[in-house]
Design a protein around this motif. Structure first.
Motif, PDB file in Angstrom:
ATOM      1  N   CYS A  27       0.835  -1.204   0.000  1.00  0.00           N
ATOM      2  CA  CYS A  27       0.000   0.000   0.000  1.00  0.00           C
ATOM      3  C   CYS A  27       0.868   1.251   0.000  1.00  0.00           C
ATOM      4  CB  CYS A  27      -0.917   0.035   1.219  1.00  0.00           C
ATOM      5  SG  CYS A  27      -2.179  -1.256   1.221  1.00  0.00           S
ATOM      6  N   ALA A  28       0.525   2.192  -0.890  1.00  0.00           N
ATOM      7  CA  ALA A  28       1.219   3.479  -0.983  1.00  0.00           C
ATOM      8  C   ALA A  28       0.397   4.519  -0.232  1.00  0.00           C
ATOM      9  CB  ALA A  28       1.390   3.882  -2.442  1.00  0.00           C
ATOM     10  N   HIS A  29       1.034   5.169   0.755  1.00  0.00           N
ATOM     11  CA  HIS A  29       0.380   6.161   1.605  1.00  0.00           C
ATOM     12  C   HIS A  29       0.919   7.542   1.247  1.00  0.00           C
ATOM     13  CE1 HIS A  29      -0.970   2.998   4.553  1.00  0.00           C
ATOM     14  NE2 HIS A  29       0.026   2.363   3.952  1.00  0.00           N
ATOM     15  N   PRO A  30       0.113   8.410   0.635  1.00  0.00           N
ATOM     16  CA  PRO A  30       0.610   9.754   0.307  1.00  0.00           C
ATOM     17  C   PRO A  30       0.909  10.555   1.564  1.00  0.00           C
ATOM     18  CG  PRO A  30      -1.737   9.599  -0.114  1.00  0.00           C
ATOM     19  CD  PRO A  30      -1.283   8.213   0.227  1.00  0.00           C
ATOM     20  N   ILE A  31       1.876  11.458   1.478  1.00  0.00           N
ATOM     21  CA  ILE A  31       2.312  12.225   2.637  1.00  0.00           C
ATOM     22  C   ILE A  31       1.229  13.191   3.112  1.00  0.00           C
ATOM     23  CG2 ILE A  31       4.025  13.897   3.482  1.00  0.00           C
ATOM     24  CD1 ILE A  31       5.132  11.126   3.073  1.00  0.00           C
ATOM     25  N   ASP A  88      10.069   9.387  -3.521  1.00  0.00           N
ATOM     26  CA  ASP A  88       9.803  10.565  -4.348  1.00  0.00           C
ATOM     27  C   ASP A  88       9.294  10.098  -5.709  1.00  0.00           C
ATOM     28  OD1 ASP A  88       9.672  12.964  -5.640  1.00  0.00           O
ATOM     29  OD2 ASP A  88      11.716  13.594  -5.182  1.00  0.00           O
ATOM     30  N   ALA A  89       7.963  10.058  -5.838  1.00  0.00           N
ATOM     31  CA  ALA A  89       7.335   9.639  -7.091  1.00  0.00           C
ATOM     32  C   ALA A  89       6.607  10.811  -7.727  1.00  0.00           C
ATOM     33  CB  ALA A  89       6.373   8.482  -6.824  1.00  0.00           C
ATOM     34  N   ARG A  90       7.190  12.008  -7.631  1.00  0.00           N
ATOM     35  CA  ARG A  90       6.546  13.193  -8.189  1.00  0.00           C
ATOM     36  C   ARG A  90       6.775  13.346  -9.680  1.00  0.00           C
ATOM     37  NH1 ARG A  90       9.030  17.478  -4.054  1.00  0.00           N
ATOM     38  NH2 ARG A  90      10.816  16.130  -4.511  1.00  0.00           N
ATOM     39  N   ALA A  91       7.864  12.799 -10.202  1.00  0.00           N
ATOM     40  CA  ALA A  91       8.194  13.023 -11.609  1.00  0.00           C
ATOM     41  C   ALA A  91       8.391  11.740 -12.404  1.00  0.00           C
ATOM     42  CB  ALA A  91       9.461  13.878 -11.709  1.00  0.00           C
ATOM     43  N   GLU A 111      -0.374   1.548  -9.246  1.00  0.00           N
ATOM     44  CA  GLU A 111      -0.569   2.692 -10.130  1.00  0.00           C
ATOM     45  C   GLU A 111      -1.336   3.769  -9.367  1.00  0.00           C
ATOM     46  OE1 GLU A 111      -2.250   1.946 -13.900  1.00  0.00           O
ATOM     47  OE2 GLU A 111      -0.531   0.792 -14.623  1.00  0.00           O
ATOM     48  N   THR A 112      -0.780   4.945  -9.304  1.00  0.00           N
ATOM     49  CA  THR A 112      -1.403   6.022  -8.540  1.00  0.00           C
ATOM     50  C   THR A 112      -0.900   7.361  -9.067  1.00  0.00           C
ATOM     51  OG1 THR A 112      -1.843   6.837  -6.283  1.00  0.00           O
ATOM     52  CG2 THR A 112       0.376   5.983  -6.732  1.00  0.00           C
ATOM     53  N   ARG A 113      -1.337   8.449  -8.463  1.00  0.00           N
ATOM     54  CA  ARG A 113      -0.950   9.777  -8.926  1.00  0.00           C
ATOM     55  C   ARG A 113       0.455  10.135  -8.441  1.00  0.00           C
ATOM     56  NH1 ARG A 113      -4.087  14.638  -6.149  1.00  0.00           N
ATOM     57  NH2 ARG A 113      -2.198  15.689  -6.874  1.00  0.00           N
ATOM     58  N   ALA A 114       1.132  10.982  -9.188  1.00  0.00           N
ATOM     59  CA  ALA A 114       2.482  11.420  -8.819  1.00  0.00           C
ATOM     60  C   ALA A 114       2.449  12.169  -7.493  1.00  0.00           C
ATOM     61  CB  ALA A 114       3.056  12.308  -9.916  1.00  0.00           C
ATOM     62  N   ASP A 115       3.343  11.800  -6.564  1.00  0.00           N
ATOM     63  CA  ASP A 115       3.353  12.423  -5.239  1.00  0.00           C
ATOM     64  C   ASP A 115       4.510  11.842  -4.427  1.00  0.00           C
ATOM     65  OD1 ASP A 115       2.555  14.001  -3.081  1.00  0.00           O
ATOM     66  OD2 ASP A 115       0.450  13.492  -3.311  1.00  0.00           O
ATOM     67  N   LEU A 116       4.579  12.243  -3.161  1.00  0.00           N
ATOM     68  CA  LEU A 116       5.507  11.646  -2.197  1.00  0.00           C
ATOM     69  C   LEU A 116       4.754  10.572  -1.415  1.00  0.00           C
ATOM     70  CD1 LEU A 116       7.143  14.914  -0.827  1.00  0.00           C
ATOM     71  CD2 LEU A 116       8.235  13.268  -2.343  1.00  0.00           C
TER      72      LEU A 116
END
Length: 503
Positions: free
Chosen positions: A153-157, A212-215, A176-181
């Protein structure tokens, strides 16, 4: 028939015509009146602007070629592509519509689905699409074999929408999710008894690595899950099971904090841990008058016995009654202050217990007889100063309160200050979670705080000029502290950037 006869018949028909027409009008059931066809004036315009979305959830550049579709609940879907300026326009009958927006390349952009009302007037709408990224890796067990059906599970900051995916037979997962930390954790499949883990190898979210999955995509976030054992049991007071009690467990194998489980409606708890030796401490909820208890049935931490948890075990705990430190929390005007945490502990810490004040400012902390130090932690944003009894700044200076077998009354007064808040991050904008920030002078600390999971802090101080000392968090260990001076005669907001360790 003669010509004269035809003329007479025609005249008779003309005389009867009005009566026949009247009969038709008077009987609508025989010839239904058609509904009027829609006119251009009953149609409304829907204009949708589609752009990319920045890190700050602000509008980015337009997305020409974005796919925009509208549909009613019963009708078919109509779709248009966004023009060069990112806009797509529809002419619609007034109604409620389902709107679906995809980026020009669906593999690079998240899809937006929503319900919109196009009624009463033309409608304009902005849709910002965040970039789509993938976080991937492999989950294995202690022997290196892949673990199927584990959940990653990916937990956004800064958001609460968690995205999860399960591993395949090869142990691989792709989120698969939106770009973010993000922070990332993994749990084993149901019934496997594998100990959950956060990325970076920590059992705690606050100590986990920030991805860091922003870019771009983040790959190779692999996990090795250890087999665990289960400690279960019940918590009781006076023979009755207690819901919402806490059973807190801390390993002796590493300098890490407590992990706590809460009891359910039957007073039962269950804790999955790696095999080893643990300290165990049980606490009642604040509504129950009972004293915390250490394993093995002692009231003080230094008397506790480690629990050897080498296999599944059962540990039932019965909490004893005890005296209370109680009173009210008020401000300097005498008004009750709710939601203030009142914390008590001995000078040589054996278990800090905090309880909230109610709507009338009343609080009560049940504990064992001893000598205690009291401090208050006001709610965030209240503007009240966190300090010790009688305005003392730290536990060394704090006045002591003696609690014997009878209850002790201690009323507390909180005072207002000025709020200093902000963020602490590294040069990439990644939050420095658990960084500490002290306010005072080079010789003495007067106020202190720490950053939360988003790198934000808030400290209320007495108005004045301060020397500020910022200490980086323990994890990831590559940041350098910083010193500065500020004028806090009024509210202050500062964003602090910490340098990386020089290579």
């Amino acid at each position: 028939m003669t010509l004269t006869g035809l003329r007479r018949l025609g005249a008779a028909f003309i005389r009867l015509g009005p009566f026949l027409l009247a009969a038709c009008v008077a009987s609508p059931s025989t010839v239904p009146t058609p509904s009027p066809a829609p006119t251009a004036s009953s149609q409304l315009a829907l204009r949708v602007l589609v752009t990319g979305l920045t890190d700050l959830d602000a509008s980015g550049p337009p997305l020409p070629g974005a796919h925009v579709c509208v549909a009613t609940a019963r009708g078919g879907e109509r779709c248009n592509e966004a023009a060069k300026d990112g806009t797509a326009t529809f002419t619609l009958a007034p109604s409620t519509y389902l709107l679906r927006v995809e980026g020009p390349d669906p593999t690079r952009w998240m899809t937006d689905n929503r319900v919109i009302d196009v009624t009463g007037a033309d409608t304009a709408l902005w849709i910002g699409l965040p970039a789509r990224i993938r976080i991937s890796g492999v989950v294995r067990n202690e022997q290196g074999a892949p673990v199927a059906r584990a959940q990653a599970c990916a937990h956004p900051i800064t958001r609460i929408d968690v995205t999860c995916a399960r591993t395949g037979a090869d142990g691989k997962y792709i989120i698969e999710t939106r770009a973010d930390l993000y922070r990332l954790d993994v749990e084993g499949p149901p019934g496997a008894k594998l100990v959950p883990l956060w990325a970076g190898g920590s059992p705690f979210e606050e100590d986990s690595a920030i991805l860091d999955a922003r870019a771009s995509d983040v790959a190779d976030i692999d996990f090795a899950l250890e087999p665990g054992v289960v400690l279960r049991g019940t918590v009781r007071v006076a023979g009755v099971t207690i819901e919402d009690a806490q059973v807190c467990i801390r390993t002796l194998a590493a300098p890490v904090g407590w992990q706590c489980e809460r009891t359910d409606k039957r007073g039962a708890y269950s804790a999955l841990r790696a095999p080893g030796e643990y300290w165990v401490w049980a606490l009642p909820p604040d509504r129950v008058r009972a004293t915390g208890l250490w394993h093995d049935r002692v009231l003080e931490g230094f008397q506790a016995t480690p629990l050897d948890l080498g296999a599944d075990a059962t540990l039932d705990l019965t909490l004893p009654n005890g005296p209370q430190i109680r009173g009210r929390v008020r401000n300097e005007s005498g008004e009750a202050v709710p939601d203030v945490y009142v914390c008590v502990d001995t000078a040589f810490t054996t278990g800090r217990i905090c309880r909230p004040s109610g709507f009338d400012g009343a609080y009560a902390v049940t504990t064992r007889p001893s000598t205690y130090i009291i401090n208050v932690v006001p709610p965030a944003g209240s503007g009240y100063i966190a300090e010790y009894l009688d305005r003392k700044r730290n536990w060394v200076e704090a006045d002591e309160v003696r609690l014997d077998s009878a209850d002790t009354e201690v009323d507390l007064v909180v005072r207002r200050g000025v709020i200093v808040k902000g963020t602490i991050k590294d040069k990439r904008g990644v939050p420095a979670v658990g960084a500490t920030i002290n306010f005072g002078d080079p010789r003495e600390v007067e106020h202190a705080g720490a950053t939360d999971g988003t790198g934000a802090f808030e400290v209320v101080v007495v108005p004045g000029n301060y020397y500020v000392d910022v200490f980086p968090p323990r994890f990831p260990g590559n940041l350098v502290g910083r010193q500065m001076e500020i004028d806090a005669s009024g509210a202050v907001e500062i964003d602090i950037v910490l340098d990386d360790v020089a290579p």
